[in-house]
Design an enzyme around this catalytic site. Structure first.
Site, PDB file in Angstrom:
ATOM      1  N   SER A   1     -66.164  74.876 -49.111  1.00 23.73           N
ATOM      2  CA  SER A   1     -65.954  74.150 -47.868  1.00 23.73           C
ATOM      3  C   SER A   1     -67.149  74.448 -46.961  1.00 23.73           C
ATOM      4  CB  SER A   1     -64.644  74.627 -47.236  1.00 23.73           C
ATOM      5  OG  SER A   1     -64.455  74.046 -45.973  1.00 23.73           O
TER       6      SER A   1
ATOM      7  N   LYS B   1     -66.995  70.264 -50.165  1.00 21.28           N
ATOM      8  CA  LYS B   1     -66.255  69.634 -49.069  1.00 21.28           C
ATOM      9  C   LYS B   1     -67.086  69.812 -47.810  1.00 21.28           C
ATOM     10  CE  LYS B   1     -62.237  71.484 -46.564  1.00 21.28           C
ATOM     11  NZ  LYS B   1     -60.841  71.948 -46.733  1.00 21.28           N
TER      12      LYS B   1
ATOM     13  N   LYS C   1     -67.131  69.374 -43.539  1.00 25.20           N
ATOM     14  CA  LYS C   1     -66.326  69.172 -42.347  1.00 25.20           C
ATOM     15  C   LYS C   1     -66.910  67.993 -41.575  1.00 25.20           C
ATOM     16  CE  LYS C   1     -63.466  72.666 -42.724  1.00 25.20           C
ATOM     17  NZ  LYS C   1     -61.988  72.506 -42.704  1.00 25.20           N
TER      18      LYS C   1
ATOM     19  N   ASP D   1     -63.349  66.730 -44.590  1.00 22.15           N
ATOM     20  CA  ASP D   1     -62.176  67.274 -43.891  1.00 22.15           C
ATOM     21  C   ASP D   1     -62.390  67.166 -42.383  1.00 22.15           C
ATOM     22  OD1 ASP D   1     -59.971  68.660 -42.983  1.00 22.15           O
ATOM     23  OD2 ASP D   1     -60.485  70.575 -43.949  1.00 22.15           O
TER      24      ASP D   1
ATOM     25  N   GLU E   1     -59.575  64.556 -45.885  1.00 24.74           N
ATOM     26  CA  GLU E   1     -58.506  65.473 -45.514  1.00 24.74           C
ATOM     27  C   GLU E   1     -58.207  65.374 -44.014  1.00 24.74           C
ATOM     28  OE1 GLU E   1     -59.561  69.266 -47.199  1.00 24.74           O
ATOM     29  OE2 GLU E   1     -58.150  70.350 -45.925  1.00 24.74           O
TER      30      GLU E   1
ATOM     31  N   ASP F   1     -53.404  68.325 -44.900  1.00 23.07           N
ATOM     32  CA  ASP F   1     -53.483  69.783 -44.830  1.00 23.07           C
ATOM     33  C   ASP F   1     -52.528  70.215 -43.714  1.00 23.07           C
ATOM     34  OD1 ASP F   1     -54.208  72.405 -44.142  1.00 23.07           O
ATOM     35  OD2 ASP F   1     -56.355  72.105 -44.238  1.00 23.07           O
TER      36      ASP F   1
ATOM     37  N   LYS G   1     -51.511  75.329 -48.654  1.00 20.29           N
ATOM     38  CA  LYS G   1     -51.911  76.678 -48.247  1.00 20.29           C
ATOM     39  C   LYS G   1     -50.634  77.487 -48.128  1.00 20.29           C
ATOM     40  CE  LYS G   1     -56.033  75.292 -45.688  1.00 20.29           C
ATOM     41  NZ  LYS G   1     -56.654  75.129 -44.363  1.00 20.29           N
TER      42      LYS G   1
ATOM     43  N   GLY H   1     -57.842  76.960 -48.384  1.00 26.62           N
ATOM     44  CA  GLY H   1     -58.148  78.342 -48.014  1.00 26.62           C
ATOM     45  C   GLY H   1     -58.227  78.496 -46.517  1.00 26.62           C
TER      46      GLY H   1
HETATM   47  O1  OSB Z   1     -59.040  72.897 -42.874  1.00 24.35           O
HETATM   48  O2  OSB Z   1     -59.248  73.655 -44.819  1.00 24.35           O
HETATM   49  C1  OSB Z   1     -59.327  73.826 -43.601  1.00 24.35           C
HETATM   50  C2  OSB Z   1     -60.728  77.316 -42.896  1.00 24.35           C
HETATM   51  C3  OSB Z   1     -60.004  77.671 -41.788  1.00 24.35           C
HETATM   52  C4  OSB Z   1     -59.113  76.768 -41.262  1.00 24.35           C
HETATM   53  C5  OSB Z   1     -58.940  75.510 -41.842  1.00 24.35           C
HETATM   54  C6  OSB Z   1     -59.662  75.154 -42.975  1.00 24.35           C
HETATM   55  C7  OSB Z   1     -60.593  76.065 -43.489  1.00 24.35           C
HETATM   56  C8  OSB Z   1     -61.465  75.774 -44.624  1.00 24.35           C
HETATM   57  C9  OSB Z   1     -61.980  76.954 -45.422  1.00 24.35           C
HETATM   58  O3  OSB Z   1     -61.854  74.665 -44.908  1.00 24.35           O
HETATM   59  C10 OSB Z   1     -61.693  76.881 -46.863  1.00 24.35           C
HETATM   60  C11 OSB Z   1     -61.931  78.205 -47.572  1.00 24.35           C
HETATM   61  O4  OSB Z   1     -61.233  79.201 -47.280  1.00 24.35           O
HETATM   62  O5  OSB Z   1     -62.811  78.247 -48.426  1.00 24.35           O
HETATM   63 MG    MG Z   2     -58.361  71.304 -44.093  1.00 27.65          MG
END
Ligand code: OSB
Ligand code: MG
Length: 368
Positions: A135, A161, A163, A188, A213, A238, A262, A290
């Site tokens: 991510s 992925k 953001k 995401d 996402e 999510d 999660k 995660g």
């Molecule tokens: O939206 O998936 C998410 C981390 C903190 C809060 C929200 C998200 C995330 C990540 C990290 O995208 C994913 C990872 O732990 O590798």
């Molecule tokens: Mg997410």
């Protein structure tokens, strides 16, 4: 037997590189570790609540309060040891799922260690390696983003992925696609868009994304269904998926075609399995999200991601993707191109390093 002692530690660990989402930028992570003791065996869990109530309404301090005042006393009062019994009893308290999951995970680790089995065996997992994805946060510039993705691809990751947020969406996808036309790429938004952004989101269909996402806010299941009808790219939820019931509502409404699970967000492994099985019965694939966990929470995620309906690459990366000094030894590493081997020792199968935990600890409390 009964749990004799519970320890909770609040930790702060610096990231190797800042992590920016539509919520903002952070340079470190504050979270808690839970230890449960029975007859000389210790089970470890991680509570993924963050410092600020941005991703979720819970924070490190609300989770601490709920664990200390409600969940820990419940475990002692009812003599709870089995994670399923704990999950059933803890359900009398509303919400606070990350707090609940922190303790449930520790009980699962304890149970597996007592049985001498790795967690994935206890769960009935079907694979010994999981597909690892990365991510990537928002960067200072598009060239920075493309360069960082290049590093991850060089390390062997097969799914990226990114953001996104208003102003960092189509241009980011275009920049990545220009350099890497064929990689598995997804985006995401962490809920940064609204119904007024339909055209912006629909335009992302042009980038051959695996999924998008959480474009809208967590409670907008209905608006996600409207958007999904107008897009060819699968939507993945999510933040919206808080429980089996919200997963059922989302699938019945057509709000998404993929589910990010999660364990912390849904309140534990028991709820995770209900969602997993329900999605499987509807032909909807899931993957493991995660929360930038340390090695302890990440090891838990590796084990649950061995269930059969975890069909997309997961947000599970190597220790060094997140932290210079993870609190486990050895670190979690890629085992092959874009895969991580699931630990085979008893329980979580990774070794927490007490000295590193003590160094990162802001506060520790012991309950008996
Ligand atoms: O939206 O998936 C998410 C981390 C903190 C809060 C929200 C998200 C995330 C990540 C990290 O995208 C994913 C990872 O732990 O590798
Ligand atoms: Mg997410």
């Amino acid at each position: 037997m009964a749990i004799e002692r519970i320890e909770i530690d609040l930790l702060k660990l610096p990231y190797v590189h800042f992590f920016e989402t539509s919520f903002g930028r952070s340079y470190d992570r504050t979270f808690s570790l839970v230890k449960v003791y029975e007859g000389g065996v210790c089970g470890w869990g991680e509570c993924v609540a963050e410092e600020s109530p941005l991703y979720s309404g819970e924070t490190t301090e609300t989770a601490w309060h709920v664990m200390k005042e409600f969940l820990v006393p419940l475990v002692f009062r009812k003599g709870l040891v089995e994670p399923e019994d704990y999950a059933r009893e803890a359900a009398v308290f509303r919400g606070n799922r990350m707090a609940k999951a922190g303790i449930e995970l520790a009980l699962w680790d304890l149970k597996a260690k007592k049985a001498g089995l790795p967690l994935h065996k206890l769960y009935g997992g079907v694979r010994t390696e999981i597909a690892a994805g990365v991510s990537c946060g928002i960067e200072n510039s598009l060239p920075d983003l493309v360069a960082r993705i290049g590093q991850y691809l060089d390390q062997g990751y097969k799914r990226i992925k990114i953001k996104i947020k208003p102003g960092w969406d189509a241009a980011a996808c275009a920049a990545v696609r220009k350099k890497y036309p064929d990689i598995m790429l997804q985006a995401d938004a962490n809920g940064a868009y609204g119904l007024g952004d339909m055209e912006t989101l629909k335009a992302l269909d042009a980038y051959d994304l695996l999924m998008i996402e959480q474009p809208f806010a967590p409670y907008d299941l209905w608006d996600h269904a409207k958007l999904q009808r107008e897009m060819t790219t699968p939507l993945c939820l999510d933040e919206s998926i808080l429980s089996f019931d919200t997963a059922r509502a989302a699938l019945e409404m057509g709000s998404c075609r993929v589910v990010n699970i999660k364990v912390g967000r849904v309140g534990g492994i028991v709820e995770t399995r209900k969602i997993h099985d329900y999605c499987e019965s509807r032909g909807v694939p899931v993957w493991c999200g995660g929360m930038l966990e340390c090695g302890i929470g990440r090891a838990h995620n590796l084990h649950i991601a061995t269930l059969p309906n975890f069909k997309y690459p997961n947000d599970l990366s190597a220790s060094r993707r997140y932290y210079k000094e993870d609190v486990i030894d050895p670190f979690i590493e890629l085992s092959g191109p874009g895969t991580i081997r699931v630990p085979d020792g008893p329980g979580i199968g990774v070794n927490p390093v007490e000295a590193r935990i003590a160094l990162a600890s802001l506060r520790r409390e012991i309950f008996k």
